[in-house]
Design a protein around this motif. Sequence first.
Motif, PDB file in Angstrom:
ATOM      1  N   ASN A   1      45.964  19.173 -96.974  1.00  0.00           N
ATOM      2  CA  ASN A   1      45.880  20.383 -97.750  1.00  0.00           C
ATOM      3  C   ASN A   1      45.291  20.001 -99.095  1.00  0.00           C
ATOM      4  O   ASN A   1      44.527  21.045 -99.455  1.00  0.00           O
ATOM      5  CB  ASN A   1      47.389  20.552 -98.195  1.00  0.00           C
ATOM      6  N   HIS A   2      45.301  18.914 -99.802  1.00  0.00           N
ATOM      7  CA  HIS A   2      44.630  18.694-100.957  1.00  0.00           C
ATOM      8  C   HIS A   2      42.889  19.105-100.682  1.00  0.00           C
ATOM      9  O   HIS A   2      42.431  19.662-101.345  1.00  0.00           O
ATOM     10  CB  HIS A   2      44.906  17.557-101.543  1.00  0.00           C
ATOM     11  N   CYS A   3      42.540  18.187 -99.573  1.00  0.00           N
ATOM     12  CA  CYS A   3      41.080  18.355 -99.232  1.00  0.00           C
ATOM     13  C   CYS A   3      40.756  19.823 -99.003  1.00  0.00           C
ATOM     14  O   CYS A   3      39.427  20.292 -99.440  1.00  0.00           O
ATOM     15  CB  CYS A   3      40.797  17.610 -98.209  1.00  0.00           C
ATOM     16  N   ARG A   4      41.570  20.549 -98.263  1.00  0.00           N
ATOM     17  CA  ARG A   4      41.430  21.916 -97.907  1.00  0.00           C
ATOM     18  C   ARG A   4      40.993  22.850 -99.268  1.00  0.00           C
ATOM     19  O   ARG A   4      40.186  23.606 -99.440  1.00  0.00           O
ATOM     20  CB  ARG A   4      42.210  22.444 -96.883  1.00  0.00           C
ATOM     21  N   GLU A   5      41.935  22.521-100.232  1.00  0.00           N
ATOM     22  CA  GLU A   5      41.911  23.312-101.401  1.00  0.00           C
ATOM     23  C   GLU A   5      40.638  22.868-102.400  1.00  0.00           C
ATOM     24  O   GLU A   5      40.102  23.664-102.967  1.00  0.00           O
ATOM     25  CB  GLU A   5      43.311  22.971-102.230  1.00  0.00           C
ATOM     26  N   GLU A   6      40.273  21.585-102.106  1.00  0.00           N
ATOM     27  CA  GLU A   6      39.108  21.226-102.849  1.00  0.00           C
ATOM     28  C   GLU A   6      37.691  21.855-102.071  1.00  0.00           C
ATOM     29  O   GLU A   6      36.798  22.216-103.049  1.00  0.00           O
ATOM     30  CB  GLU A   6      38.962  19.641-102.688  1.00  0.00           C
ATOM     31  N   CYS A   7      37.935  21.844-100.810  1.00  0.00           N
ATOM     32  CA  CYS A   7      36.563  22.635-100.347  1.00  0.00           C
ATOM     33  C   CYS A   7      36.654  24.067-100.588  1.00  0.00           C
ATOM     34  O   CYS A   7      35.569  24.583-100.916  1.00  0.00           O
ATOM     35  CB  CYS A   7      36.879  22.506 -98.901  1.00  0.00           C
ATOM     36  N   ARG A   8      37.943  24.781-100.900  1.00  0.00           N
ATOM     37  CA  ARG A   8      37.803  26.168-101.375  1.00  0.00           C
ATOM     38  C   ARG A   8      37.324  26.435-102.806  1.00  0.00           C
ATOM     39  O   ARG A   8      36.475  27.086-103.214  1.00  0.00           O
ATOM     40  CB  ARG A   8      39.073  26.849-101.248  1.00  0.00           C
ATOM     41  N   LYS A   9      37.804  25.367-103.518  1.00  0.00           N
ATOM     42  CA  LYS A   9      37.279  25.434-104.967  1.00  0.00           C
ATOM     43  C   LYS A   9      35.875  25.299-105.073  1.00  0.00           C
ATOM     44  O   LYS A   9      35.086  25.852-105.937  1.00  0.00           O
ATOM     45  CB  LYS A   9      38.079  24.275-105.922  1.00  0.00           C
ATOM     46  N   GLN A  10      35.321  24.046-104.409  1.00  0.00           N
ATOM     47  CA  GLN A  10      33.898  23.857-104.357  1.00  0.00           C
ATOM     48  C   GLN A  10      32.959  24.823-103.629  1.00  0.00           C
ATOM     49  O   GLN A  10      31.786  24.751-103.567  1.00  0.00           O
ATOM     50  CB  GLN A  10      33.683  22.484-103.832  1.00  0.00           C
ATOM     51  N   LYS A  11      33.597  25.748-102.749  1.00  0.00           N
ATOM     52  CA  LYS A  11      32.990  26.613-101.890  1.00  0.00           C
ATOM     53  C   LYS A  11      31.938  25.702-101.085  1.00  0.00           C
ATOM     54  O   LYS A  11      30.919  26.336-100.737  1.00  0.00           O
ATOM     55  CB  LYS A  11      32.216  27.677-102.783  1.00  0.00           C
ATOM     56  N   ILE A  12      32.684  24.968-100.459  1.00  0.00           N
ATOM     57  CA  ILE A  12      31.777  23.925 -99.359  1.00  0.00           C
ATOM     58  C   ILE A  12      31.577  24.642 -98.202  1.00  0.00           C
ATOM     59  O   ILE A  12      32.547  25.054 -97.772  1.00  0.00           O
ATOM     60  CB  ILE A  12      32.381  22.655 -99.347  1.00  0.00           C
ATOM     61  N   VAL A  13      30.567  24.773 -97.617  1.00  0.00           N
ATOM     62  CA  VAL A  13      30.221  25.277 -96.422  1.00  0.00           C
ATOM     63  C   VAL A  13      29.963  24.032 -95.464  1.00  0.00           C
ATOM     64  O   VAL A  13      29.174  23.094 -95.561  1.00  0.00           O
ATOM     65  CB  VAL A  13      28.887  26.225 -96.406  1.00  0.00           C
ATOM     66  N   PHE A  14      30.733  24.062 -94.277  1.00  0.00           N
ATOM     67  CA  PHE A  14      30.928  22.967 -93.355  1.00  0.00           C
ATOM     68  C   PHE A  14      29.646  23.004 -92.462  1.00  0.00           C
ATOM     69  O   PHE A  14      29.331  24.072 -92.038  1.00  0.00           O
ATOM     70  CB  PHE A  14      32.150  23.100 -92.489  1.00  0.00           C
ATOM     71  N   VAL A  15      29.131  21.897 -92.425  1.00  0.00           N
ATOM     72  CA  VAL A  15      27.770  21.761 -91.503  1.00  0.00           C
ATOM     73  C   VAL A  15      28.125  20.747 -90.448  1.00  0.00           C
ATOM     74  O   VAL A  15      29.095  19.843 -90.368  1.00  0.00           O
ATOM     75  CB  VAL A  15      26.722  21.115 -92.157  1.00  0.00           C
ATOM     76  N   TYR A  16      27.414  21.177 -89.146  1.00  0.00           N
ATOM     77  CA  TYR A  16      27.547  20.463 -88.028  1.00  0.00           C
ATOM     78  C   TYR A  16      26.251  20.114 -87.210  1.00  0.00           C
ATOM     79  O   TYR A  16      25.309  21.215 -87.498  1.00  0.00           O
ATOM     80  CB  TYR A  16      28.551  21.169 -86.962  1.00  0.00           C
ATOM     81  N   GLY A  17      26.126  19.414 -86.556  1.00  0.00           N
ATOM     82  CA  GLY A  17      24.844  19.253 -85.428  1.00  0.00           C
ATOM     83  C   GLY A  17      23.976  17.941 -86.374  1.00  0.00           C
ATOM     84  O   GLY A  17      24.546  17.431 -87.307  1.00  0.00           O
ATOM     85  N   SER A  18      23.116  17.883 -85.354  1.00  0.00           N
ATOM     86  CA  SER A  18      22.146  16.627 -85.936  1.00  0.00           C
ATOM     87  C   SER A  18      21.151  17.182 -86.866  1.00  0.00           C
ATOM     88  O   SER A  18      20.678  18.382 -87.160  1.00  0.00           O
ATOM     89  CB  SER A  18      21.424  16.147 -84.764  1.00  0.00           C
TER      90      SER A  18
ATOM     91  N   LYS B   1      22.061  17.402 -90.345  1.00  0.00           N
ATOM     92  CA  LYS B   1      22.821  17.866 -91.334  1.00  0.00           C
ATOM     93  C   LYS B   1      23.625  16.816 -91.958  1.00  0.00           C
ATOM     94  O   LYS B   1      24.013  15.893 -91.361  1.00  0.00           O
ATOM     95  CB  LYS B   1      23.706  18.978 -90.680  1.00  0.00           C
ATOM     96  N   ARG B   2      23.646  16.782 -93.261  1.00  0.00           N
ATOM     97  CA  ARG B   2      24.369  15.837 -93.936  1.00  0.00           C
ATOM     98  C   ARG B   2      25.820  16.534 -94.355  1.00  0.00           C
ATOM     99  O   ARG B   2      25.732  17.609 -94.845  1.00  0.00           O
ATOM    100  CB  ARG B   2      23.820  15.382 -95.316  1.00  0.00           C
ATOM    101  N   LYS B   3      26.833  15.731 -94.022  1.00  0.00           N
ATOM    102  CA  LYS B   3      28.361  16.348 -94.499  1.00  0.00           C
ATOM    103  C   LYS B   3      28.562  15.874 -95.649  1.00  0.00           C
ATOM    104  O   LYS B   3      28.224  14.568 -96.247  1.00  0.00           O
ATOM    105  CB  LYS B   3      29.303  15.956 -93.420  1.00  0.00           C
ATOM    106  N   THR B   4      29.448  16.563 -96.736  1.00  0.00           N
ATOM    107  CA  THR B   4      29.646  16.318 -97.704  1.00  0.00           C
ATOM    108  C   THR B   4      30.982  15.247 -97.789  1.00  0.00           C
ATOM    109  O   THR B   4      31.471  15.039 -96.571  1.00  0.00           O
ATOM    110  CB  THR B   4      30.070  17.576 -98.719  1.00  0.00           C
ATOM    111  N   GLU B   5      31.135  14.449 -98.696  1.00  0.00           N
ATOM    112  CA  GLU B   5      32.255  13.469 -98.774  1.00  0.00           C
ATOM    113  C   GLU B   5      33.458  14.184 -98.360  1.00  0.00           C
ATOM    114  O   GLU B   5      34.465  13.770 -97.589  1.00  0.00           O
ATOM    115  CB  GLU B   5      32.465  12.829-100.088  1.00  0.00           C
ATOM    116  N   VAL B   6      33.779  15.582 -99.071  1.00  0.00           N
ATOM    117  CA  VAL B   6      34.959  16.291 -99.041  1.00  0.00           C
ATOM    118  C   VAL B   6      35.050  16.670 -97.444  1.00  0.00           C
ATOM    119  O   VAL B   6      36.242  16.752 -96.843  1.00  0.00           O
ATOM    120  CB  VAL B   6      35.264  17.295 -99.681  1.00  0.00           C
ATOM    121  N   GLN B   7      33.992  17.207 -96.729  1.00  0.00           N
ATOM    122  CA  GLN B   7      34.187  17.457 -95.423  1.00  0.00           C
ATOM    123  C   GLN B   7      34.501  16.257 -94.552  1.00  0.00           C
ATOM    124  O   GLN B   7      35.220  16.564 -93.539  1.00  0.00           O
ATOM    125  CB  GLN B   7      32.870  18.015 -95.037  1.00  0.00           C
TER     126      GLN B   7
END
Length: 103
Positions: free
Chosen positions: A54-71, A73-79
């Motif tokens: 839940n803490h990570c989920r809230e952090e993703c919302r605060k930072q407005k992180i867009v999740f990336v998938y596939g080859s 692409k670089r994922k953020t540490e929070v993702q």
Amino acid sequence: GTKIESVSNKYRFVWRGSVEKHQAKLHAKIKETLSLSADACKEDIRKAVKKAWNHCREECRKQKIVFVYGSGKRKTEVQREYEKYKEWLEKLKAHEKLWKVNG
């Protein structure tokens, strides 16, 4: 003739020993990662993982992180953390479900 159950397959049966072994390894990994005490029970572990997720989920919302998938692409540490905690929760639920069925 031979009668075979229609929903039977080789992946339906699960050995209790293998479930216990995987569950113990997962609990040890979670305790080490989240710095939980060695005598934490299953419920404490599940609550700690849920809280971290839940803490990570809230952090993703605060930072407005867009999740990336596939080859390519670089994922953020929070993702990466978010996906790790989500996977742990799913595994804990699966182990719990197997205990109810086999226990």
